[in-house]
Design an enzyme around this catalytic site. Structure first.
Site, PDB file in Angstrom:
ATOM      1  N   GLY A   1       0.841  -1.198   0.000  1.00  0.00           N
ATOM      2  CA  GLY A   1       0.000   0.000   0.000  1.00  0.00           C
ATOM      3  C   GLY A   1       0.872   1.244   0.000  1.00  0.00           C
ATOM      4  O   GLY A   1       2.099   1.162   0.078  1.00  0.00           O
TER       5      GLY A   1
ATOM      6  N   PHE B   1      -9.627  -5.607   3.332  1.00  0.00           N
ATOM      7  CA  PHE B   1      -9.068  -5.564   1.973  1.00  0.00           C
ATOM      8  C   PHE B   1      -7.639  -6.084   1.909  1.00  0.00           C
ATOM      9  O   PHE B   1      -7.163  -6.414   0.825  1.00  0.00           O
ATOM     10  CB  PHE B   1      -9.055  -4.119   1.443  1.00  0.00           C
ATOM     11  CG  PHE B   1     -10.411  -3.480   1.393  1.00  0.00           C
ATOM     12  CD1 PHE B   1     -11.226  -3.658   0.294  1.00  0.00           C
ATOM     13  CD2 PHE B   1     -10.882  -2.727   2.451  1.00  0.00           C
ATOM     14  CE1 PHE B   1     -12.488  -3.088   0.241  1.00  0.00           C
ATOM     15  CE2 PHE B   1     -12.142  -2.154   2.420  1.00  0.00           C
ATOM     16  CZ  PHE B   1     -12.945  -2.334   1.312  1.00  0.00           C
TER      17      PHE B   1
ATOM     18  N   ALA C   1      -4.547  -7.854   1.337  1.00  0.00           N
ATOM     19  CA  ALA C   1      -4.229  -9.137   0.704  1.00  0.00           C
ATOM     20  C   ALA C   1      -3.227  -8.899  -0.411  1.00  0.00           C
ATOM     21  O   ALA C   1      -3.106  -7.781  -0.905  1.00  0.00           O
ATOM     22  CB  ALA C   1      -5.483  -9.773   0.111  1.00  0.00           C
TER      23      ALA C   1
ATOM     24  N   TYR D   1      -4.137 -17.385  -5.825  1.00  0.00           N
ATOM     25  CA  TYR D   1      -4.837 -16.171  -5.378  1.00  0.00           C
ATOM     26  C   TYR D   1      -6.316 -16.494  -5.138  1.00  0.00           C
ATOM     27  O   TYR D   1      -6.847 -16.257  -4.043  1.00  0.00           O
ATOM     28  CB  TYR D   1      -4.679 -15.053  -6.423  1.00  0.00           C
ATOM     29  CG  TYR D   1      -5.611 -13.898  -6.183  1.00  0.00           C
ATOM     30  CD1 TYR D   1      -5.509 -13.142  -5.022  1.00  0.00           C
ATOM     31  CD2 TYR D   1      -6.612 -13.583  -7.097  1.00  0.00           C
ATOM     32  CE1 TYR D   1      -6.383 -12.103  -4.783  1.00  0.00           C
ATOM     33  CE2 TYR D   1      -7.485 -12.541  -6.865  1.00  0.00           C
ATOM     34  CZ  TYR D   1      -7.372 -11.802  -5.709  1.00  0.00           C
ATOM     35  OH  TYR D   1      -8.244 -10.779  -5.468  1.00  0.00           O
TER      36      TYR D   1
ATOM     37  N   PHE E   1     -15.487  -8.413  -9.737  1.00  0.00           N
ATOM     38  CA  PHE E   1     -15.016  -8.689 -11.091  1.00  0.00           C
ATOM     39  C   PHE E   1     -13.860  -7.710 -11.360  1.00  0.00           C
ATOM     40  O   PHE E   1     -13.052  -7.492 -10.478  1.00  0.00           O
ATOM     41  CB  PHE E   1     -16.200  -8.671 -12.070  1.00  0.00           C
ATOM     42  CG  PHE E   1     -16.986  -9.961 -11.947  1.00  0.00           C
ATOM     43  CD1 PHE E   1     -17.672 -10.273 -10.777  1.00  0.00           C
ATOM     44  CD2 PHE E   1     -16.965 -10.899 -12.963  1.00  0.00           C
ATOM     45  CE1 PHE E   1     -18.321 -11.499 -10.617  1.00  0.00           C
ATOM     46  CE2 PHE E   1     -17.617 -12.128 -12.814  1.00  0.00           C
ATOM     47  CZ  PHE E   1     -18.292 -12.422 -11.651  1.00  0.00           C
TER      48      PHE E   1
END
Ligand code: UDP
Length: 328
Positions: free
Chosen positions: A36, A72, A74, A140, A168
């Protein structure tokens, strides 16, 4: 509400954190900053720099108490997950298990989890609903599916109320926040880099797919539409239930159509070269989004042109991503 956002320095996490702040919530971002960006943490959010693998410190951090968590954090690079599965199981699965432990011991009762359509692998039926068999074809997707399973069991055993959103292809930008991955594997940012002359040409991976123009079709969803679904999901979490929704626009676009959209939006020539298929890429992935529309009242509002336009604005503001950006 006071909300914990893990991975809130990443692309999607930061934009959802920004949305939550705008809605008047108190936001604490928990991010290792391994992938990040400090500069992506929105103004007004408190940052705790911590890796989910540091279980004891994580438990202490979460102990201050939260009304809910959005998870979130990951690793999300498919090719890397195939080459180094252990990294994905440790970071995504063990990290999430540590988070569930910390949430349970702090009495946090709501969770929204960032899942993925990669849990379905290469589906036989398009569009794909939530009953599509889960047969991930890379580590993943397998790691995210394992976490979905852990969350279901946590809800059943300990009363957590959780919602998994199976994304998606997320695209676009929001305000000054956008997509900056290293390496960048995603189509739209790479087409924009080619348009800007930051890379020679964009590669079209596969021109012999059984699709109208021979290139692969994906369901692109604007990150702001996606962010809104998280707000609805938070409200829709119910004790002891794990609700799972596919989250896509319901429209499919081919690689060539995306490149054409970039040419139209930017007015620039986009050099493109045809290349072989990228291993593991299915021909078509398009969401059936009836469940989230019916149960959470969500609907997409933005077009492919909006996504490309917003991503283009971000690419012009930050041609080299967040590097060198002023940290908050
Ligand atoms: N793609 C491509 N060139 C690129 C990046 C991606 O042709 O430089 C194709 C890729 O093969 C897939 C689609 O664009 O069919 C979307 O890929 P992306 O990596 O953005 O998302 P994915 O669907 O793999 O999650």
């Amino acid at each position: 509400m006071k909300l914990l956002v893990t991975g809130g320095a990443g692309y999607i996490g930061s934009i959802v954190a920004q949305q939550l702040l705008t809605d008047g919530h108190e936001v604490v971002v928990l991010d290792s900053l391994a992938r990040g960006h400090r500069a992506a943490v929105p103004d007004g959010a408190r940052l705790i720099e911590l890796d989910l693998l540091e279980a004891d410190a994580l438990r202490d951090a979460v102990a201050e108490g939260f009304d809910g968590a959005l998870h979130f954090a990951a690793y999300a690079l498919v090719a890397e997950s195939v080459a180094r599965p252990e990294l994905y199981y440790r970071n995504n699965v063990v990290g999430s298990l540590n988070l569930l432990d910390a949430l349970r011991s702090a009495g946090v009762q709501r969770l929204v989890f960032s899942s993925t359509c990669a849990v379905y692998g290469e589906p036989e039926v398009i569009p794909m609903d939530e009953l599509t068999p889960t047969r991930p074809v890379n580590s993943y997707g397998a790691s995210k599916l394992a976490v979905d399973g852990m969350i279901s069991d946590e809800c059943r055993a300990h009363g957590l109320g959780a919602v998994s959103l199976r994304y998606f292809n997320v695209a676009g930008a929001s305000g000054c926040l956008g997509e900056d991955h290293e390496p960048e594997t995603h189509l739209i940012p790479n087409v924009l880099r080619a348009a800007q002359g930051l890379q020679d040409a964009v590669k079209i991976f596969g021109t012999d797919y059984p699709t109208p123009d021979g290139t692969a079709v994906r369901d692109y969803i604007h990150v702001e539409d996606l962010a809104r679904a998280h707000v609805l999901a938070l409200d829709g979490a119910r004790p002891s239930e794990h609700r799972i929704f596919n989250l896509g626009s319901g429209d499919g676009y081919s690689v060539r159509e995306v490149i054409e959209a970039v040419r139209t939006v930017t007015g620039l020539d986009v050099p493109a070269v045809e290349a072989g298929r990228r291993p593991g890429d299915p021909p078509r992935l398009v969401a059936a989004n009836g469940k989230i529309r019916a149960e959470l009242g969500w609907a997409p509002t933005k077009s492919l042109t909006d996504m490309v336009g917003d991503a283009w604005r971000f690419a012009q503001q930050r041609p080299h991503g967040y590097a060198g950006a002023h940290a908050h």
